[in-house]
Design an enzyme around this catalytic site. Structure first.
Site, PDB file in Angstrom:
ATOM      1  N   TYR A 108       0.849  -1.199   0.000  1.00  0.00           N
ATOM      2  CA  TYR A 108       0.000   0.000   0.000  1.00  0.00           C
ATOM      3  C   TYR A 108       0.881   1.243   0.000  1.00  0.00           C
ATOM      4  CZ  TYR A 108      -3.130   3.683   1.572  1.00  0.00           C
ATOM      5  OH  TYR A 108      -3.845   4.839   1.643  1.00  0.00           O
ATOM      6  N   GLU A 196      -3.222   7.427  -4.359  1.00  0.00           N
ATOM      7  CA  GLU A 196      -3.178   6.169  -3.610  1.00  0.00           C
ATOM      8  C   GLU A 196      -3.017   5.001  -4.573  1.00  0.00           C
ATOM      9  OE1 GLU A 196      -5.854   4.743   0.025  1.00  0.00           O
ATOM     10  OE2 GLU A 196      -6.815   4.302  -1.890  1.00  0.00           O
TER      11      GLU A 196
END
Ligand code: GDP
Ligand code: MN
Length: 390
Positions: A108, A196
């Protein structure tokens, strides 16, 4: 402003950030051709402004063109409901059909502005592919936060350090470090409020690839990114939110309430909601008409509030400085007459032309109660509300 995954990935490619080969379409007729081009295997991804698609069938792996066709027909034209959308979901108007990759590890990575630190912050985790909120709850030690000095930017040293924290194989560290530096550059140059990648993957061949992409552009900076401004997709927004944006109003929907709040100014909105809640009622939304709304804007504001089916009562709290209370009163009266709304309205007004405004409202035939201040208005609300359900 939010953009679609396929658009974010086009932006990534411009910054040399690797993404899987893929094609976007709005027609089921193209699907078989695309999957054949990808050698018969693909991942089909619903293009909506919401995450959590994987869990609800919005991301599907298919092993043949025929299978892809069936999935595409199931998705296109439907609404996708994920934990990030409201009950009615968001329309799937396009599909991204991409090559599948062999995933060794899902990571992530995101960059956002941390208001407290007044700087961009890198947030990264070895636990990608799942909601970062979930990782924060269950394994907070696996999340790294790295402040980027806005004057220095992301230095190669920090990018390498981050790569090591993420256990990226030694031979891929150069590639991942470049990716982080490019991502930071993309973030700054496009005035993003968020980028993101979840998941950022390490493939079986130790390549580093952005499998998903989310980019938010700061609304107030859009004027200097005409190419991005064009990507605005009104169909992905709640229709009431879309109407508010078009009318230059700030509308925020809140879950579980029944009071529609019309206010001027964000701070006043906060105080209004706190006071409402403290008195025992719950806001269903708030609509900030700002300082410069004209009568037409006020009318639209009132209509947006009454079109929210959760609203049982309306609270108007106005601190008129630049705004004029009489104009607001006229807008409310006209909108209420046009919509034939019978919703009770509790009003408190101070400042410019407040007496004229209150007089207009009291003389109207609407179901209006005026109050001398917000606390009294909140008390009146809680007295009226229990009688409305009956
Ligand atoms: P989101 O659920 O909306 O965040 O959509 P993502 O694009 O992140 O996809 C969800 C999950 O689907 C990913 O975390 C992967 O596990 C899986 N996935 C997506 N694309 C591929 C792919 O090409 N190959 C494989 N094996 N899995 C994929
Ligand atoms: Mn994702």
């Amino acid at each position: 402003m939010n953009i679609h995954e396929y658009q974010a990935k086009e932006l990534f490619e411009q910054y040399n950030i690797n993404t899987p080969l893929g094609f976007v379409t709005n027609s089921t007729e193209d699907v078989e051709g695309i999957i054949n081009k990808l050698n018969g295997k693909a991942v089909i991804k619903a293009q909506v402004h919401a995450g959590g698609r994987g869990k609800v069938g919005g991301v599907k792996l298919v092993n043949s063109a025929e299978e892809g066709n069936i999935i595409a027909k199931e998705l296109l034209g439907k609404n996708l409901v994920t934990h990030q959308t409201n009950k009615s979901g968001v329309p799937i108007e396009k599909l991204l059909i991409a090559q599948t990759l062999d995933i060794k590890k899902e990571l992530y990575v995101s960059i956002l502005i941390d208001g407290d630190l007044a700087s961009p912050v890198f947030i990264a985790s070895t636990e990608g592919g799942i909601d970062i909120e979930e990782v924060a709850d269950t394994q907070p030690e696996k999340i790294f936060r790295i402040k980027c000095d806005p004057l220095i930017g992301l230095t190669p040293y920090i990018a390498r350090d981050l790569s090591r924290k993420l256990n990226i194989p030694e031979k891929s560290i150069k590639e991942s470090s470049n990716l982080f530096i490019n991502l930071y550059k993309l973030f700054i140059e496009n005035d993003c409020s968020l980028v993101e990648i979840n998941p950022l993957i390490i493939t079986d061949n130790d390549e580093i690839i952005a499998l998903d992409a989310k980019v938010n552009i700061e609304d107030d900076a859009l004027f200097r990114h005409k190419n991005l401004e064009k990507l605005y997709d009104p169909n992905q927004l709640d229709p009431l939110e879309e109407r508010a944006i078009s009318a230059n109003l700030a509308y925020v929907k809140l879950d579980g309430g029944e009071v529609g709040c019309m206010v001027n100014g964000a701070g006043l909105a906060m105080a209004t909601m706190d006071t409402t809640k403290n008195a025992g009622a719950n806001p269903a939304n708030f609509l900030d008409i700002g300082g410069s709304a004209d009568q037409a804007g006020i009318e639209e504001a009132f209509k947006i509030i009454t079109d929210d089916s959760d609203v049982k009562i309306i609270l108007v709290n106005l601190f008129a400085g630049i705004a004029r209370s009489d104009i607001v009163a006229k807008g409310i009266i006209k909108a209420a007459e046009e919509t034939k709304s019978s919703l009770p309205i509790v009003v408190t007004m101070r400042g410019t032309n407040a007496d004229e405004g209150l007089e207009l409202l009291e003389k109207s035939n609407l179901n209006i109660t005026t109050a001398s201040d917000l606390f009294e208005a909140a008390k009146i609300l809680t007295k009226i509300l229990p009688n409305l359900g009956a």
